[in-house]
Enzyme design. Structure first.
Site, PDB file in Angstrom:
ATOM      1  N   ASP A 155     -13.242 -27.662 -14.533  1.00 22.03           N
ATOM      2  CA  ASP A 155     -11.465 -27.750 -14.328  1.00 22.03           C
ATOM      3  C   ASP A 155     -11.383 -28.698 -12.990  1.00 22.03           C
ATOM      4  O   ASP A 155     -12.443 -28.872 -12.028  1.00 22.03           O
ATOM      5  CB  ASP A 155     -10.354 -26.392 -13.482  1.00 22.03           C
ATOM      6  CG  ASP A 155      -9.174 -26.600 -13.472  1.00 22.03           C
ATOM      7  OD1 ASP A 155      -8.657 -27.099 -13.928  1.00 22.03           O
ATOM      8  OD2 ASP A 155      -9.526 -26.450 -12.323  1.00 22.03           O
ATOM      9  N   ASP A 157      -7.740 -30.026 -10.386  1.00 16.08           N
ATOM     10  CA  ASP A 157      -6.793 -29.731  -9.635  1.00 16.08           C
ATOM     11  C   ASP A 157      -7.427 -28.444  -8.942  1.00 16.08           C
ATOM     12  O   ASP A 157      -7.210 -27.034  -9.711  1.00 16.08           O
ATOM     13  CB  ASP A 157      -5.084 -29.439  -9.872  1.00 16.08           C
ATOM     14  CG  ASP A 157      -5.095 -30.771 -10.388  1.00 16.08           C
ATOM     15  OD1 ASP A 157      -5.985 -31.548  -9.790  1.00 16.08           O
ATOM     16  OD2 ASP A 157      -3.913 -31.001 -10.769  1.00 16.08           O
ATOM     17  N   ASP A 217     -10.006 -21.447 -10.958  1.00 18.65           N
ATOM     18  CA  ASP A 217      -9.271 -21.258 -10.087  1.00 18.65           C
ATOM     19  C   ASP A 217      -8.385 -20.666 -10.484  1.00 18.65           C
ATOM     20  O   ASP A 217      -7.851 -19.881  -9.737  1.00 18.65           O
ATOM     21  CB  ASP A 217      -9.047 -22.132  -8.931  1.00 18.65           C
ATOM     22  CG  ASP A 217      -7.819 -23.072  -9.391  1.00 18.65           C
ATOM     23  OD1 ASP A 217      -7.819 -24.304 -10.329  1.00 18.65           O
ATOM     24  OD2 ASP A 217      -6.603 -23.572  -9.115  1.00 18.65           O
TER      25      ASP A 217
END
Length: 260
Positions: free
Chosen positions: A11, A13, A199
């Site tokens: 991922d 951001d 996250d």
């Protein structure tokens, strides 16, 4: 096609990119180590092909494919994404064919245009323009009530369109997740071990599909609850945040390669 010891799916951001600055400098040592071993680093994001292509080039990762628009499509290696791909055009056509009362409360990126997207999402004019150059999916704002949203989603499902609710946008596509695309890419490299880093809750499928998943700390996000894989060691959590945590979790994997 080369056969690396593992593939990294990540991922962006809050994971590889810092939440505030969008920088990745703390992860450079790990990225450089992966490059030395010719280990693919696959960016996986809700961003569009043009957004990913630009970022991938800056990071020196253009030799690898990427997962775009939350898994609705793939961006091949060394390839800029086409603007307004056929899937996107078909999505827009299906939207316009809906009864007016169902269609009216949904304002997609194609309705908002770059100026509207820039205002709503807080993007620069250039960033909003790239976010609107879509190939596979259509995010949008829903201005109706829950009942009319359910009817809208049901009508689209009858036409083969999937709707997924994110933090702000309702995103329409013809299906596909980050996890689906992981298997597709791994097959290109003779299916080596898959390592995934994320996250947020929308990274859960990717983390659980991987042979080894790393949850990267992000105090600004919703966070992930304890996952079953943590009990077996298949999923682990970083102690550091963002790209520092990314570097923290990848470095031991590189050390194991050096030792062997």
């Amino acid at each position: 096609m080369q056969h690396p010891p593992f593939i990294v799916f990540t991922d962006l951001d809050g994971t590889l990119l810092d939440h505030a600055s969008y920088g990745w400098d703390p992860a450079r040592p790990a990225l450089e180590g992966l490059a030395r071993h010719a280990i693919p680093v696959i960016l996986a994001s809700s961003k569009t092909g043009p957004e990913i292509a630009a970022l991938r080039a800056r990071m020196g990762l253009s030799r690898w494919p990427a997962i775009v628009e939350n898994g609705a499509g793939l961006l091949p290696a060394e390839t800029p994404a086409p603007a307004l791909g056929p899937d996107y055009q078909r999505l827009r056509a299906l939207l316009e064919d809906l009864p007016a009362e169902l269609r009216a409360p949904f304002r997609g990126f194609g309705d908002l245009g770059p100026d509207g997207v820039a205002e709503d999402a807080g993007l620069s004019p250039e960033g909003a323009a790239m976010a609107c150059r879509r190939s596979f999916s259509e995010p949008g704002l829903w201005d109706g009530d829950a009942g009319s949203e359910a009817a809208f989603i049901a009508a689209l499902a009858e036409r083969g369109v999937t709707a997924r609710r994110g933090g702000r946008y309702l995103t329409l596509s013809f299906g596909g997740t980050k996890a689906d695309r992981m298997a597709e890419i791994a097959a290109q490299y003779d299916a080596p071990r898959m390592v995934a880093l994320g996250d947020a809750p929308n990274d859960r499928e990717m983390l659980e599909t991987a042979d080894l998943g790393f949850i990267i700390g992000n105090p600004h996000g919703t966070g992930l609850p304890p996952l079953p894989g943590e009990a077996t060691g298949q999923i682990r959590r970083s102690t550091k945040m963002g790209p520092e945590g990314w570097n923290e979790m990848i470095q031991p994997l590189l050390s194991n390669l050096t030792e062997t």
